[in-house]
Design a protein around this motif. Sequence first.
Motif, PDB file in Angstrom:
ATOM      1  N   GLU A  85     -51.961  15.549 -19.822  1.00 21.69           N
ATOM      2  CA  GLU A  85     -53.417  15.496 -19.927  1.00 21.69           C
ATOM      3  C   GLU A  85     -53.937  16.449 -20.994  1.00 21.69           C
ATOM      4  OE1 GLU A  85     -55.262  15.934 -16.132  1.00 21.69           O
ATOM      5  OE2 GLU A  85     -54.471  14.031 -15.364  1.00 21.69           O
ATOM      6  N   GLN A  86     -53.261  17.588 -21.173  1.00 11.42           N
ATOM      7  CA  GLN A  86     -53.652  18.502 -22.249  1.00 11.42           C
ATOM      8  C   GLN A  86     -53.504  17.824 -23.605  1.00 11.42           C
ATOM      9  OE1 GLN A  86     -51.453  22.222 -22.335  1.00 11.42           O
ATOM     10  NE2 GLN A  86     -52.144  22.693 -24.417  1.00 11.42           N
ATOM     11  N   VAL A  87     -52.403  17.091 -23.787  1.00 12.12           N
ATOM     12  CA  VAL A  87     -52.205  16.362 -25.042  1.00 12.12           C
ATOM     13  C   VAL A  87     -53.274  15.290 -25.206  1.00 12.12           C
ATOM     14  CG1 VAL A  87     -50.621  14.891 -26.335  1.00 12.12           C
ATOM     15  CG2 VAL A  87     -49.728  16.842 -25.051  1.00 12.12           C
ATOM     16  N   LEU A  88     -53.563  14.556 -24.143  1.00  9.05           N
ATOM     17  CA  LEU A  88     -54.546  13.475 -24.203  1.00  9.05           C
ATOM     18  C   LEU A  88     -55.943  13.973 -24.559  1.00  9.05           C
ATOM     19  CD1 LEU A  88     -53.394  11.370 -21.130  1.00  9.05           C
ATOM     20  CD2 LEU A  88     -53.775  10.443 -23.421  1.00  9.05           C
ATOM     21  N   THR A  89     -56.308  15.109 -24.029  1.00 10.94           N
ATOM     22  CA  THR A  89     -57.671  15.608 -24.262  1.00 10.94           C
ATOM     23  C   THR A  89     -57.801  16.410 -25.547  1.00 10.94           C
ATOM     24  OG1 THR A  89     -57.171  17.529 -22.857  1.00 10.94           O
ATOM     25  CG2 THR A  89     -58.258  15.649 -21.815  1.00 10.94           C
ATOM     26  N   THR A  90     -56.692  16.951 -26.055  1.00 12.76           N
ATOM     27  CA  THR A  90     -56.745  17.778 -27.262  1.00 12.76           C
ATOM     28  C   THR A  90     -56.505  16.970 -28.525  1.00 12.76           C
ATOM     29  OG1 THR A  90     -55.920  19.659 -25.967  1.00 12.76           O
ATOM     30  CG2 THR A  90     -55.814  19.843 -28.372  1.00 12.76           C
ATOM     31  N   PHE A  91     -55.514  16.093 -28.484  1.00 17.90           N
ATOM     32  CA  PHE A  91     -55.158  15.294 -29.659  1.00 17.90           C
ATOM     33  C   PHE A  91     -56.117  14.119 -29.787  1.00 17.90           C
ATOM     34  CE2 PHE A  91     -52.398  11.822 -31.464  1.00 17.90           C
ATOM     35  CZ  PHE A  91     -52.392  12.319 -32.760  1.00 17.90           C
ATOM     36  N   GLN A  92     -56.680  13.928 -30.960  1.00 16.68           N
ATOM     37  CA  GLN A  92     -57.691  12.886 -31.158  1.00 16.68           C
ATOM     38  C   GLN A  92     -57.112  11.590 -31.724  1.00 16.68           C
ATOM     39  OE1 GLN A  92     -60.934  13.173 -29.997  1.00 16.68           O
ATOM     40  NE2 GLN A  92     -59.846  14.892 -29.056  1.00 16.68           N
ATOM     41  N   GLY A  93     -55.793  11.464 -31.691  1.00 18.29           N
ATOM     42  CA  GLY A  93     -55.152  10.213 -32.073  1.00 18.29           C
ATOM     43  C   GLY A  93     -54.705   9.442 -30.842  1.00 18.29           C
ATOM     44  N   ILE A  94     -53.796   8.508 -31.051  1.00 21.86           N
ATOM     45  CA  ILE A  94     -53.273   7.669 -29.973  1.00 21.86           C
ATOM     46  C   ILE A  94     -52.147   8.410 -29.243  1.00 21.86           C
ATOM     47  CG2 ILE A  94     -52.078   5.520 -29.435  1.00 21.86           C
ATOM     48  CD1 ILE A  94     -54.976   5.117 -30.267  1.00 21.86           C
ATOM     49  N   VAL A  95     -52.193   8.406 -27.928  1.00 25.50           N
ATOM     50  CA  VAL A  95     -51.118   8.963 -27.102  1.00 25.50           C
ATOM     51  C   VAL A  95     -50.506   7.820 -26.298  1.00 25.50           C
ATOM     52  CG1 VAL A  95     -50.478  10.599 -25.290  1.00 25.50           C
ATOM     53  CG2 VAL A  95     -52.261  11.204 -26.947  1.00 25.50           C
ATOM     54  N   VAL A  96     -49.228   7.587 -26.504  1.00 31.98           N
ATOM     55  CA  VAL A  96     -48.513   6.551 -25.771  1.00 31.98           C
ATOM     56  C   VAL A  96     -47.678   7.211 -24.680  1.00 31.98           C
ATOM     57  CG1 VAL A  96     -46.909   4.611 -25.887  1.00 31.98           C
ATOM     58  CG2 VAL A  96     -48.381   5.137 -27.850  1.00 31.98           C
ATOM     59  N   VAL A  97     -47.928   6.823 -23.427  1.00 29.45           N
ATOM     60  CA  VAL A  97     -47.132   7.302 -22.300  1.00 29.45           C
ATOM     61  C   VAL A  97     -46.285   6.131 -21.814  1.00 29.45           C
ATOM     62  CG1 VAL A  97     -47.151   8.314 -19.995  1.00 29.45           C
ATOM     63  CG2 VAL A  97     -48.875   9.003 -21.669  1.00 29.45           C
ATOM     64  N   ASP A  98     -44.994   6.229 -22.019  1.00 28.78           N
ATOM     65  CA  ASP A  98     -44.065   5.161 -21.644  1.00 28.78           C
ATOM     66  C   ASP A  98     -43.633   5.382 -20.193  1.00 28.78           C
ATOM     67  OD1 ASP A  98     -42.044   3.302 -21.364  1.00 28.78           O
ATOM     68  OD2 ASP A  98     -41.160   3.705 -23.327  1.00 28.78           O
ATOM     69  N   GLU A  99     -44.099   4.512 -19.318  1.00 24.60           N
ATOM     70  CA  GLU A  99     -43.796   4.622 -17.884  1.00 24.60           C
ATOM     71  C   GLU A  99     -42.817   3.544 -17.433  1.00 24.60           C
ATOM     72  OE1 GLU A  99     -47.665   6.865 -16.023  1.00 24.60           O
ATOM     73  OE2 GLU A  99     -47.685   4.675 -15.944  1.00 24.60           O
ATOM     74  N   ALA A 100     -41.805   3.280 -18.252  1.00 25.29           N
ATOM     75  CA  ALA A 100     -40.822   2.252 -17.927  1.00 25.29           C
ATOM     76  C   ALA A 100     -40.171   2.489 -16.567  1.00 25.29           C
ATOM     77  CB  ALA A 100     -39.745   2.190 -19.014  1.00 25.29           C
ATOM     78  N   TYR A 101     -40.026   3.775 -16.193  1.00 21.20           N
ATOM     79  CA  TYR A 101     -39.319   4.115 -14.952  1.00 21.20           C
ATOM     80  C   TYR A 101     -40.250   4.638 -13.861  1.00 21.20           C
ATOM     81  CZ  TYR A 101     -35.442   3.720 -18.205  1.00 21.20           C
ATOM     82  OH  TYR A 101     -34.557   3.250 -19.136  1.00 21.20           O
ATOM     83  N   SER A 102     -41.539   4.424 -14.030  1.00 20.08           N
ATOM     84  CA  SER A 102     -42.509   4.998 -13.096  1.00 20.08           C
ATOM     85  C   SER A 102     -42.414   4.415 -11.693  1.00 20.08           C
ATOM     86  CB  SER A 102     -43.933   4.800 -13.627  1.00 20.08           C
ATOM     87  OG  SER A 102     -44.242   3.422 -13.737  1.00 20.08           O
ATOM     88  N   ASP A 103     -41.841   3.218 -11.558  1.00 17.80           N
ATOM     89  CA  ASP A 103     -41.768   2.581 -10.237  1.00 17.80           C
ATOM     90  C   ASP A 103     -40.763   3.251  -9.308  1.00 17.80           C
ATOM     91  OD1 ASP A 103     -43.653   0.390 -10.647  1.00 17.80           O
ATOM     92  OD2 ASP A 103     -42.208  -0.377 -12.088  1.00 17.80           O
ATOM     93  N   PHE A 104     -39.962   4.174  -9.827  1.00 15.60           N
ATOM     94  CA  PHE A 104     -38.944   4.815  -9.000  1.00 15.60           C
ATOM     95  C   PHE A 104     -39.381   6.186  -8.489  1.00 15.60           C
ATOM     96  CE2 PHE A 104     -36.697   1.886 -11.832  1.00 15.60           C
ATOM     97  CZ  PHE A 104     -36.060   1.095 -10.884  1.00 15.60           C
ATOM     98  N   ASN A 105     -40.684   6.493  -8.588  1.00 19.74           N
ATOM     99  CA  ASN A 105     -41.219   7.727  -8.025  1.00 19.74           C
ATOM    100  C   ASN A 105     -42.624   7.439  -7.514  1.00 19.74           C
ATOM    101  OD1 ASN A 105     -43.295   8.575 -10.217  1.00 19.74           O
ATOM    102  ND2 ASN A 105     -41.425   8.115 -11.375  1.00 19.74           N
ATOM    103  N   ASP A 106     -43.221   8.428  -6.875  1.00 17.55           N
ATOM    104  CA  ASP A 106     -44.506   8.222  -6.215  1.00 17.55           C
ATOM    105  C   ASP A 106     -45.673   8.875  -6.942  1.00 17.55           C
ATOM    106  OD1 ASP A 106     -43.371   6.740  -4.092  1.00 17.55           O
ATOM    107  OD2 ASP A 106     -42.736   8.598  -3.111  1.00 17.55           O
TER     108      ASP A 106
END
Length: 346
Positions: free
Chosen positions: A163-184
């Motif tokens: 979130e610090q990167v998302l709010t500070t950097f004024q370009g595009i931030v890509v968060v790759d959640e390919a494996y997000s289904d294996f956690n809560d």
Amino acid sequence: MFTLDTLVRPNILQLTPYSCARDEFKGRTASVFLDANENPFGSPLNRYPDPLQENLKAALAQKKGVAPERIFLGNGSDEAIDLVYRIFCRPGVDNVVAIAPTYGMYAVAADINDVEYRAVPLRDDFTLDADALLRATDALTKVVWLCSPNNPTGNLLDRKAIEQVLTTFQGIVVVDEAYSDFNDQRPFRLDLYRFPNLIVLNTFSKLWASAAIRLGMAFASVDIIQLFNKVKYPYNVNQLTQEQALRVLDDMQHITLWRSAIINERAHLLPAVAELPICRAVYPTDANFFLARMTDADAIYNYLVDKGVIVRNRSRVQLCGNCLRITVGTTQENNALLGALRQYKA
């Protein structure tokens, strides 16, 4: 202040996209199709597929909690990765920043698109140093790549750091959640409304057990998704893939069972590998794989290949010396792995 138009390549802003035959009569009823030079025989595969996959997006929206107009579907996540470069990065001019180690296609796509790729090492425990990442950006940085859970390390990146990167950097931030289904942890796709510069990637290849159909997802603002649809090739997701994806989405019972089985196997497999004398460390994971630092990864990898057991040797990857990346398999596959490792003699 984040302003999307200032990030998009000028030629993309001015681009007139290809007009699909099926788009031109959208919203009207038709039964005779003589517009697309298709063969009239061989139904149903003689017709071009829906270029925007609207039925599939409607079904996916219910599962993912994201409105259909915020969803892009592509030929694997790799298509979405490539489109990010083609939309936002001027070849030979702009740069992107990423963590290291991470998924290798971010760097490959950068090379293909002639874009400078700046890799910022994670800390020794594979955690994200947001300040170091941000220091690597400059006025020509268009994109930051973050993979969480990260590949090959398996760990979730700290949410506050992202979130610090998302709010500070004024370009595009890509968060790759390919494996997000294996956690809560709450997936970032549910927070798109908070971050206009956020693109979230996901895939049918992992939990959804559909790697063969090559279907990737990107979730973002309506404006960013419109850019994806503007630049993508007209019929990028074929009809067979769309139909199979709908069948998968309609079979949540198996998906739920498979998720539980993988998580249970993960809980048993990690400590079993950690107690082997040839293992120096097993790193915490939130994915369906884990990273293990071995005494001699090259030799152990070659030994496993001879035994017919294939893992991934990540020894040449930054910070991953002597590491093997091991996918959590079925009980039988995991037992075969452990049996082979227990018989290994240096």
